[in-house]
Design a protein around this motif. Structure first.
Motif, PDB file in Angstrom:
ATOM      1  N   MET A 160      49.821  31.854  -5.725  1.00 10.88           N
ATOM      2  CA  MET A 160      50.263  30.518  -6.133  1.00 10.88           C
ATOM      3  C   MET A 160      51.770  30.580  -6.379  1.00 10.88           C
ATOM      4  SD  MET A 160      48.752  27.371  -7.551  1.00 10.88           S
ATOM      5  CE  MET A 160      47.173  27.960  -8.030  1.00 10.88           C
ATOM      6  N   PRO A 161      52.511  29.586  -5.917  1.00 10.72           N
ATOM      7  CA  PRO A 161      53.963  29.576  -6.095  1.00 10.72           C
ATOM      8  C   PRO A 161      54.381  29.513  -7.569  1.00 10.72           C
ATOM      9  CG  PRO A 161      53.305  28.006  -4.406  1.00 10.72           C
ATOM     10  CD  PRO A 161      52.054  28.482  -5.075  1.00 10.72           C
ATOM     11  N   LYS A 162      55.546  30.090  -7.823  1.00  9.13           N
ATOM     12  CA  LYS A 162      56.146  30.077  -9.160  1.00  9.13           C
ATOM     13  C   LYS A 162      57.433  29.274  -9.065  1.00  9.13           C
ATOM     14  CE  LYS A 162      55.875  33.825 -11.581  1.00  9.13           C
ATOM     15  NZ  LYS A 162      56.091  35.197 -12.088  1.00  9.13           N
ATOM     16  N   TYR A 163      57.730  28.493 -10.113  1.00  7.67           N
ATOM     17  CA  TYR A 163      58.900  27.628 -10.143  1.00  7.67           C
ATOM     18  C   TYR A 163      59.686  27.818 -11.432  1.00  7.67           C
ATOM     19  CZ  TYR A 163      56.543  25.206  -6.356  1.00  7.67           C
ATOM     20  OH  TYR A 163      55.919  24.925  -5.156  1.00  7.67           O
ATOM     21  N   VAL A 164      61.006  27.665 -11.323  1.00  8.26           N
ATOM     22  CA  VAL A 164      61.877  27.606 -12.485  1.00  8.26           C
ATOM     23  C   VAL A 164      62.377  26.173 -12.577  1.00  8.26           C
ATOM     24  CG1 VAL A 164      64.010  28.424 -13.551  1.00  8.26           C
ATOM     25  CG2 VAL A 164      62.582  30.017 -12.248  1.00  8.26           C
ATOM     26  N   ILE A 165      62.152  25.565 -13.742  1.00  6.96           N
ATOM     27  CA  ILE A 165      62.541  24.179 -13.957  1.00  6.96           C
ATOM     28  C   ILE A 165      63.696  24.153 -14.950  1.00  6.96           C
ATOM     29  CG2 ILE A 165      61.791  21.893 -14.745  1.00  6.96           C
ATOM     30  CD1 ILE A 165      59.126  24.329 -13.927  1.00  6.96           C
ATOM     31  N   GLU A 166      64.757  23.451 -14.603  1.00  2.71           N
ATOM     32  CA  GLU A 166      65.891  23.282 -15.496  1.00  2.71           C
ATOM     33  C   GLU A 166      65.787  21.893 -16.111  1.00  2.71           C
ATOM     34  OE1 GLU A 166      70.461  24.267 -14.952  1.00  2.71           O
ATOM     35  OE2 GLU A 166      69.892  22.441 -13.865  1.00  2.71           O
ATOM     36  N   ARG A 167      65.740  21.856 -17.427  1.00  2.00           N
ATOM     37  CA  ARG A 167      65.636  20.586 -18.147  1.00  2.00           C
ATOM     38  C   ARG A 167      66.899  20.402 -18.989  1.00  2.00           C
ATOM     39  NH1 ARG A 167      60.251  19.543 -17.358  1.00  2.00           N
ATOM     40  NH2 ARG A 167      58.792  21.295 -17.423  1.00  2.00           N
ATOM     41  N   GLU A 168      67.698  19.412 -18.657  1.00  2.00           N
ATOM     42  CA  GLU A 168      68.906  19.133 -19.432  1.00  2.00           C
ATOM     43  C   GLU A 168      68.523  18.351 -20.675  1.00  2.00           C
ATOM     44  OE1 GLU A 168      72.015  17.404 -17.051  1.00  2.00           O
ATOM     45  OE2 GLU A 168      71.756  18.913 -15.485  1.00  2.00           O
ATOM     46  N   ILE A 169      68.674  18.996 -21.822  1.00  2.00           N
ATOM     47  CA  ILE A 169      68.341  18.389 -23.109  1.00  2.00           C
ATOM     48  C   ILE A 169      69.497  18.692 -24.062  1.00  2.00           C
ATOM     49  CG2 ILE A 169      66.698  18.321 -25.022  1.00  2.00           C
ATOM     50  CD1 ILE A 169      64.556  19.314 -23.022  1.00  2.00           C
ATOM     51  N   PRO A 170      70.463  17.777 -24.178  1.00  2.00           N
ATOM     52  CA  PRO A 170      71.595  18.027 -25.067  1.00  2.00           C
ATOM     53  C   PRO A 170      71.133  18.400 -26.479  1.00  2.00           C
ATOM     54  CG  PRO A 170      71.997  16.077 -23.743  1.00  2.00           C
ATOM     55  CD  PRO A 170      70.561  16.484 -23.510  1.00  2.00           C
ATOM     56  N   GLY A 171      71.702  19.477 -27.004  1.00  2.00           N
ATOM     57  CA  GLY A 171      71.339  19.929 -28.341  1.00  2.00           C
ATOM     58  C   GLY A 171      70.042  20.711 -28.409  1.00  2.00           C
ATOM     59  N   ALA A 172      69.503  21.126 -27.271  1.00  2.00           N
ATOM     60  CA  ALA A 172      68.216  21.839 -27.253  1.00  2.00           C
ATOM     61  C   ALA A 172      68.226  23.058 -28.170  1.00  2.00           C
ATOM     62  CB  ALA A 172      67.857  22.261 -25.828  1.00  2.00           C
ATOM     63  N   GLY A 173      69.351  23.755 -28.214  1.00  2.00           N
ATOM     64  CA  GLY A 173      69.440  24.954 -29.043  1.00  2.00           C
ATOM     65  C   GLY A 173      69.367  24.676 -30.531  1.00  2.00           C
ATOM     66  N   LYS A 174      69.516  23.408 -30.908  1.00  2.00           N
ATOM     67  CA  LYS A 174      69.452  23.026 -32.322  1.00  2.00           C
ATOM     68  C   LYS A 174      68.109  22.410 -32.701  1.00  2.00           C
ATOM     69  CE  LYS A 174      74.402  22.391 -32.580  1.00  2.00           C
ATOM     70  NZ  LYS A 174      75.509  21.465 -32.677  1.00  2.00           N
ATOM     71  N   LEU A 175      67.168  22.364 -31.754  1.00  2.00           N
ATOM     72  CA  LEU A 175      65.845  21.822 -32.075  1.00  2.00           C
ATOM     73  C   LEU A 175      65.175  22.700 -33.126  1.00  2.00           C
ATOM     74  CD1 LEU A 175      64.631  20.992 -28.447  1.00  2.00           C
ATOM     75  CD2 LEU A 175      65.195  19.334 -30.237  1.00  2.00           C
ATOM     76  N   THR A 176      64.516  22.062 -34.061  1.00  2.00           N
ATOM     77  CA  THR A 176      63.838  22.805 -35.120  1.00  2.00           C
ATOM     78  C   THR A 176      62.535  23.398 -34.599  1.00  2.00           C
ATOM     79  OG1 THR A 176      62.539  20.903 -35.863  1.00  2.00           O
ATOM     80  CG2 THR A 176      64.749  21.171 -36.842  1.00  2.00           C
TER      81      THR A 176
END
Length: 90
Positions: free
Chosen positions: A1-17
């Motif tokens: 089965m194929p594997k995928y890398v998905i890039e999700r642009e979410i400003p401030g993602a690193g600050k999510l609690t």
């Protein structure tokens, strides 16, 4: 089965609690249950403004459907062609 890398642009993602990340994870898992076992989420990497997710799916359309149903961005979806690591050099 194929594997995928998905890039999700979410400003401030690193600050999510931890609570916010839990909610995102729960939403994703709920959508995966709806889609059935053909789509699997392996792991994700949270950076300052993006989340990179690794999925196994029969095709890119299924990855996009997961994003659509979950309300997640899928700014880029790339099929994994090979995997290398330090042992590849041996």
């Amino acid at each position: 089965m194929p594997k995928y890398v998905i890039e999700r642009e979410i400003p401030g993602a690193g600050k999510l609690t931890a609570e916010e990340l839990h909610g995102i994870s729960a939403k994703s898992c709920g959508v995966l249950q709806e889609l059935g076992p053909s789509v699997q989420w392996l792991e994700s990497y949270v950076t300052d403004d993006k989340i990179y997710c690794v999925y196994i799916a029969p095709n890119e359309d299924m990855v996009r459907e997961h994003a659509r149903r979950g309300g997640f961005p899928a700014n880029s979806i790339a099929a994994v062609r090979s995997v290398i690591d330090p042992t590849t050099a041996e």
